[in-house]
Enzyme design. Structure first.
Site, PDB file in Angstrom:
ATOM      1  N   GLY A 200     -54.993  27.739 102.401  1.00  0.00           N
ATOM      2  CA  GLY A 200     -55.155  28.483 103.386  1.00  0.00           C
ATOM      3  C   GLY A 200     -56.486  29.270 103.784  1.00  0.00           C
ATOM      4  O   GLY A 200     -57.499  28.910 103.214  1.00  0.00           O
ATOM      5  N   LEU A 226     -51.516  20.506 103.719  1.00  0.00           N
ATOM      6  CA  LEU A 226     -52.769  21.172 103.486  1.00  0.00           C
ATOM      7  C   LEU A 226     -53.138  21.904 102.053  1.00  0.00           C
ATOM      8  O   LEU A 226     -52.214  22.515 101.466  1.00  0.00           O
ATOM      9  CB  LEU A 226     -52.663  22.602 104.499  1.00  0.00           C
ATOM     10  CG  LEU A 226     -53.777  23.352 104.460  1.00  0.00           C
ATOM     11  CD1 LEU A 226     -54.975  22.401 105.204  1.00  0.00           C
ATOM     12  CD2 LEU A 226     -53.546  24.520 105.464  1.00  0.00           C
ATOM     13  N   ASP A 227     -54.209  21.472 101.467  1.00  0.00           N
ATOM     14  CA  ASP A 227     -54.645  22.062 100.157  1.00  0.00           C
ATOM     15  C   ASP A 227     -53.777  21.504  99.171  1.00  0.00           C
ATOM     16  O   ASP A 227     -53.581  22.270  98.228  1.00  0.00           O
ATOM     17  CB  ASP A 227     -54.724  23.633 100.302  1.00  0.00           C
ATOM     18  CG  ASP A 227     -55.702  24.038 101.203  1.00  0.00           C
ATOM     19  OD1 ASP A 227     -56.842  23.424 101.432  1.00  0.00           O
ATOM     20  OD2 ASP A 227     -55.706  25.258 101.966  1.00  0.00           O
ATOM     21  N   GLU A 228     -53.175  20.585  99.474  1.00  0.00           N
ATOM     22  CA  GLU A 228     -51.949  20.017  98.259  1.00  0.00           C
ATOM     23  C   GLU A 228     -52.626  18.754  97.595  1.00  0.00           C
ATOM     24  O   GLU A 228     -51.975  18.174  96.754  1.00  0.00           O
ATOM     25  CB  GLU A 228     -50.846  19.824  98.838  1.00  0.00           C
ATOM     26  CG  GLU A 228     -50.099  21.312  99.208  1.00  0.00           C
ATOM     27  CD  GLU A 228     -49.513  21.904  98.059  1.00  0.00           C
ATOM     28  OE1 GLU A 228     -49.553  21.459  97.066  1.00  0.00           O
ATOM     29  OE2 GLU A 228     -48.870  23.082  98.392  1.00  0.00           O
TER      30      GLU A 228
END
Length: 283
Positions: A200, A226-228
């Protein structure tokens, strides 16, 4: 006769004789293997391979048709591309330009096998930088109220340029699930943290608050989570108790630029193959 170089990538369920099958096919095409790598993922039972080969002047469509006949019964997902073909690329950026500047320099210097067709930004900060490289710059503002229309315009630019790769070079807007799906497997993001830590916003602030001794950067494929997304490349830099947030940010930006450049290079050289939520990278 003139020889042309190609890159073959594939993945399929593992079985005996796959390397022999592929090399035998290339022998039948009078092709010379210049580079080859393969990997058997025992956890999933999948086989991955990348082969760079050269053969006499050949009709690419005929070459693909011949390989398709071999690949179908083996349930292969595959592609064949000319090695000299530079990958059409669109870069997206917001107001931090260190990764953009690094990519443009490497592109102009011939260090990246990409063809940067356009730069998209939700701010005007880098239109002069884009002009200095003679690259079209598209200013597409994004607000909560205009996000859907803005993303439609972004996708229009990406498709018009025929982009095989979209690079989020510190583009600080979260993409919608719809756009993530449309760009699946061809959009790379740089996250200024060693994922899965500090996801994040403001990861350097989070890292400073935790007193970490290593900071990092992660290049990964964009997904709706998100960011995965599947990780392509990561690196770290040392930190200690005397570092301020500004120190960590400055040191981290160098790491971000290097990590993103390596990920873009490997993707554009077709060295990265998706393996579920992971990647196989033939460096």
């Amino acid at each position: 006769m003139t020889e042309h170089a190609y890159i073959l990538t594939l993945s399929c369920p593992d079985r005996l004789g796959l390397v022999h099958t592929v090399s035998g096919f290339l022998l039948e095409q009078s092709a010379n293997i210049e580079e080859a790598a393969q990997y058997n993922d025992q956890a999933t039972g999948l086989f991955f391979m990348r082969v760079q080969f050269a053969c006499a002047a050949h009709d690419l469509a005929s070459l693909k048709a011949a390989f398709a006949a071999l690949a179908e019964p083996l349930q292969m997902r595959w592609s064949i591309h000319p090695r000299a073909e530079r990958m059409k690329t669109v870069i997206m950026v917001s107001r931090q330009g260190h990764c953009l500047n690094d990519l443009l320099f490497r592109f102009k210097s011939g260090l990246l096998p990409v063809d940067i067709r356009a730069i998209i930004s939700n701010h005007r900060d880098f239109y002069q930088l884009a002009a200095s490289y003679n690259i079209p710059f598209h200013h597409i503002p994004v607000t909560a109220a205009t996000k859907a229309q803005a993303e439609a315009r972004q996708l229009e630019v990406i498709e018009q340029e025929g982009a095989e790769l979209v690079v989020l070079a510190r583009y600080m807007q979260v993409l919608s699930n719809n756009l993530c799906e449309k760009l699946q497997g061809r959009a790379i993001n740089i996250h200024h943290s060693f994922l899965p830590s500090f996801k994040g916003a403001k990861p350097y602030y989070q890292a400073h608050d935790r007193g970490v001794k290593l900071i990092g950067a992660t290049a990964h494929y964009v997904t709706a989570d998100l960011d995965e997304g599947p990780i392509i490349e990561q690196d770290v830099a040392r930190a200690d108790h005397t570092d301020t947030v500004d120190d960590l940010t400055a040191r981290g930006q160098d790491t971000e630029s290097q990590v993103l450049a390596r990920a873009v290079q490997w993707h554009s050289e077709r060295r990265v193959i998706l393996n579920g939520h992971k990647t196989v990278v033939f460096r």
